[in-house]
Write a protein that holds these residues in place. Structure first.
Motif, mmCIF file in Angstrom:
data_model
loop_
_atom_site.group_PDB
_atom_site.id
_atom_site.type_symbol
_atom_site.label_atom_id
_atom_site.label_comp_id
_atom_site.label_asym_id
_atom_site.label_seq_id
_atom_site.Cartn_x
_atom_site.Cartn_y
_atom_site.Cartn_z
ATOM 1 N N GLY A 45 0.794 -1.225 0.000
ATOM 2 C CA GLY A 45 0.000 0.000 0.000
ATOM 3 C C GLY A 45 0.827 1.275 0.000
ATOM 4 O O GLY A 45 0.288 2.366 -0.154
ATOM 5 N N HIS A 46 2.138 1.152 0.189
ATOM 6 C CA HIS A 46 3.038 2.321 0.203
ATOM 7 C C HIS A 46 3.005 2.983 -1.175
ATOM 8 O O HIS A 46 3.139 2.326 -2.191
ATOM 9 N N ARG A 47 2.826 4.282 -1.208
ATOM 10 C CA ARG A 47 2.686 5.015 -2.468
ATOM 11 C C ARG A 47 4.059 5.378 -3.033
ATOM 12 O O ARG A 47 4.986 5.717 -2.296
ATOM 13 N N LEU A 48 4.155 5.309 -4.378
ATOM 14 C CA LEU A 48 5.434 5.471 -5.059
ATOM 15 C C LEU A 48 5.326 6.367 -6.280
ATOM 16 O O LEU A 48 4.281 6.421 -6.929
ATOM 17 N N ASN A 49 6.434 7.017 -6.603
ATOM 18 C CA ASN A 49 6.622 7.666 -7.907
ATOM 19 C C ASN A 49 7.602 6.801 -8.683
ATOM 20 O O ASN A 49 8.580 6.312 -8.118
ATOM 21 N N ILE A 50 7.343 6.649 -9.975
ATOM 22 C CA ILE A 50 8.231 5.869 -10.835
ATOM 23 C C ILE A 50 8.569 6.716 -12.045
ATOM 24 O O ILE A 50 7.679 7.143 -12.781
ATOM 25 N N ASP A 51 9.867 6.988 -12.217
ATOM 26 C CA ASP A 51 10.338 7.825 -13.322
ATOM 27 C C ASP A 51 11.368 7.060 -14.138
ATOM 28 O O ASP A 51 12.232 6.380 -13.586
ATOM 29 N N ALA A 52 11.285 7.206 -15.461
ATOM 30 C CA ALA A 52 12.296 6.644 -16.357
ATOM 31 C C ALA A 52 13.268 7.755 -16.714
ATOM 32 O O ALA A 52 12.861 8.826 -17.157
ATOM 33 N N THR A 53 14.555 7.502 -16.473
ATOM 34 C CA THR A 53 15.576 8.486 -16.805
ATOM 35 C C THR A 53 16.883 7.768 -17.113
ATOM 36 O O THR A 53 17.272 6.852 -16.387
ATOM 37 N N GLY A 54 17.531 8.147 -18.185
ATOM 38 C CA GLY A 54 18.814 7.569 -18.543
ATOM 39 C C GLY A 54 18.778 6.069 -18.744
ATOM 40 O O GLY A 54 19.763 5.393 -18.476
ATOM 41 N N GLY A 55 17.644 5.530 -19.176
ATOM 42 C CA GLY A 55 17.527 4.098 -19.387
ATOM 43 C C GLY A 55 17.285 3.296 -18.130
ATOM 44 O O GLY A 55 17.317 2.065 -18.155
ATOM 45 N N LEU A 56 17.048 3.960 -17.008
ATOM 46 C CA LEU A 56 16.787 3.309 -15.724
ATOM 47 C C LEU A 56 15.416 3.721 -15.212
ATOM 48 O O LEU A 56 14.901 4.777 -15.573
ATOM 49 N N LEU A 57 14.858 2.910 -14.329
ATOM 50 C CA LEU A 57 13.653 3.309 -13.609
ATOM 51 C C LEU A 57 14.052 3.701 -12.199
ATOM 52 O O LEU A 57 14.743 2.941 -11.509
ATOM 53 N N LEU A 58 13.668 4.894 -11.792
ATOM 54 C CA LEU A 58 13.924 5.377 -10.436
ATOM 55 C C LEU A 58 12.599 5.365 -9.691
ATOM 56 O O LEU A 58 11.641 6.018 -10.101
ATOM 57 N N ILE A 59 12.556 4.631 -8.593
ATOM 58 C CA ILE A 59 11.331 4.486 -7.806
ATOM 59 C C ILE A 59 11.584 5.096 -6.435
ATOM 60 O O ILE A 59 12.538 4.721 -5.750
ATOM 61 N N THR A 60 10.726 6.036 -6.067
ATOM 62 C CA THR A 60 10.862 6.717 -4.780
ATOM 63 C C THR A 60 9.526 6.693 -4.043
ATOM 64 O O THR A 60 8.461 6.643 -4.659
ATOM 65 N N ALA A 61 9.607 6.741 -2.725
ATOM 66 C CA ALA A 61 8.406 6.848 -1.903
ATOM 67 C C ALA A 61 7.815 8.240 -2.094
ATOM 68 O O ALA A 61 8.557 9.218 -2.169
ATOM 69 N N ALA A 62 6.485 8.310 -2.193
ATOM 70 C CA ALA A 62 5.824 9.597 -2.387
ATOM 71 C C ALA A 62 4.401 9.506 -1.864
ATOM 72 O O ALA A 62 3.608 8.709 -2.377
ATOM 73 N N PRO A 63 4.064 10.305 -0.843
ATOM 74 C CA PRO A 63 2.708 10.239 -0.289
ATOM 75 C C PRO A 63 1.613 10.410 -1.343
ATOM 76 O O PRO A 63 0.561 9.795 -1.242
ATOM 77 N N GLY A 64 1.862 11.206 -2.366
ATOM 78 C CA GLY A 64 0.875 11.416 -3.418
ATOM 79 C C GLY A 64 1.156 10.605 -4.666
ATOM 80 O O GLY A 64 0.601 10.891 -5.732
ATOM 81 N N GLY A 65 2.010 9.580 -4.568
ATOM 82 C CA GLY A 65 2.400 8.788 -5.732
ATOM 83 C C GLY A 65 1.235 8.054 -6.361
ATOM 84 O O GLY A 65 0.265 7.708 -5.685
ATOM 85 N N THR A 66 1.333 7.815 -7.654
ATOM 86 C CA THR A 66 0.251 7.162 -8.392
ATOM 87 C C THR A 66 0.367 5.642 -8.410
ATOM 88 O O THR A 66 -0.545 4.966 -8.877
ATOM 89 N N HIS A 67 1.460 5.091 -7.901
ATOM 90 C CA HIS A 67 1.662 3.641 -7.871
ATOM 91 C C HIS A 67 1.780 3.198 -6.424
ATOM 92 O O HIS A 67 2.133 3.992 -5.548
ATOM 93 N N VAL A 68 1.470 1.913 -6.175
ATOM 94 C CA VAL A 68 1.538 1.396 -4.807
ATOM 95 C C VAL A 68 2.218 0.031 -4.790
ATOM 96 O O VAL A 68 2.160 -0.722 -5.759
ATOM 97 N N VAL A 69 2.852 -0.271 -3.652
ATOM 98 C CA VAL A 69 3.413 -1.594 -3.424
ATOM 99 C C VAL A 69 2.244 -2.563 -3.275
ATOM 100 O O VAL A 69 1.284 -2.288 -2.553
ATOM 101 N N GLY A 70 2.309 -3.695 -3.974
ATOM 102 C CA GLY A 70 1.234 -4.682 -3.937
ATOM 103 C C GLY A 70 1.143 -5.414 -2.613
ATOM 104 O O GLY A 70 2.076 -5.418 -1.811
#
Length: 131
Positions: A45-70
């Motif tokens: 349920g932890h909310r996350l931001n996921i960004d693609a940059t430089g050919g990598l995916l960077l995933i960070t915790a974010a209270p308003g993130g659009t993705h969640v840990v399953g």
């Protein structure tokens, strides 16, 4: 006596706080990353931001993130982000958690292959391996 290989240069940052794992995204783009999620203290349920940059995916915790840990420790890798990084279903990815930065980095296998090929080529060009 054989010549010893040259020492590797020191890492730019300490690596004691890195946690690695490998995974294969399922058909829906989720990867199992329970050990890394524990290291990061990201519960289901932890909310996350996921960004693609430089050919990598960077995933960070974010209270308003659009993705969640399953619920079972699944980590979503969105289709658009996977496509931008060349990640396909069932292709191995290297996951690197950096708890001190509350960050998880997803490395596509093509990136790891390129880095290792360059490292191996440099090692084989050394004086003890010259043909």
């Amino acid at each position: 006596m054989p010549e010893l290989p040259a020492a590797l240069p020191p890492a730019r940052e300490p690596v004691d706080d890195l946690v690695f794992d490998v995974a294969r995204p399922d058909a829906d783009g989720r990867v199992a990353a329970r050990a890394l999620l524990r290291a990061l203290r990201w519960p289901s349920g932890h909310r996350l931001n996921i960004d693609a940059t430089g050919g990598l995916l960077l995933i960070t915790a974010a209270p308003g993130g659009t993705h969640v840990v399953g619920a079972r420790g699944g980590l979503p890798l969105p289709a658009a982000a996977r496509q931008m990084c060349g990640i396909t279903s069932h292709q191995v990815v290297l996951l690197a958690a950096v708890p001190a930065r509350d960050l998880l980095v997803v490395h596509p296998s093509n990136t790891i292959t390129r880095i290792l090929a360059d490292l191996h080529a440099a090692a084989l060009e050394g004086p003890s391996h010259a043909g």
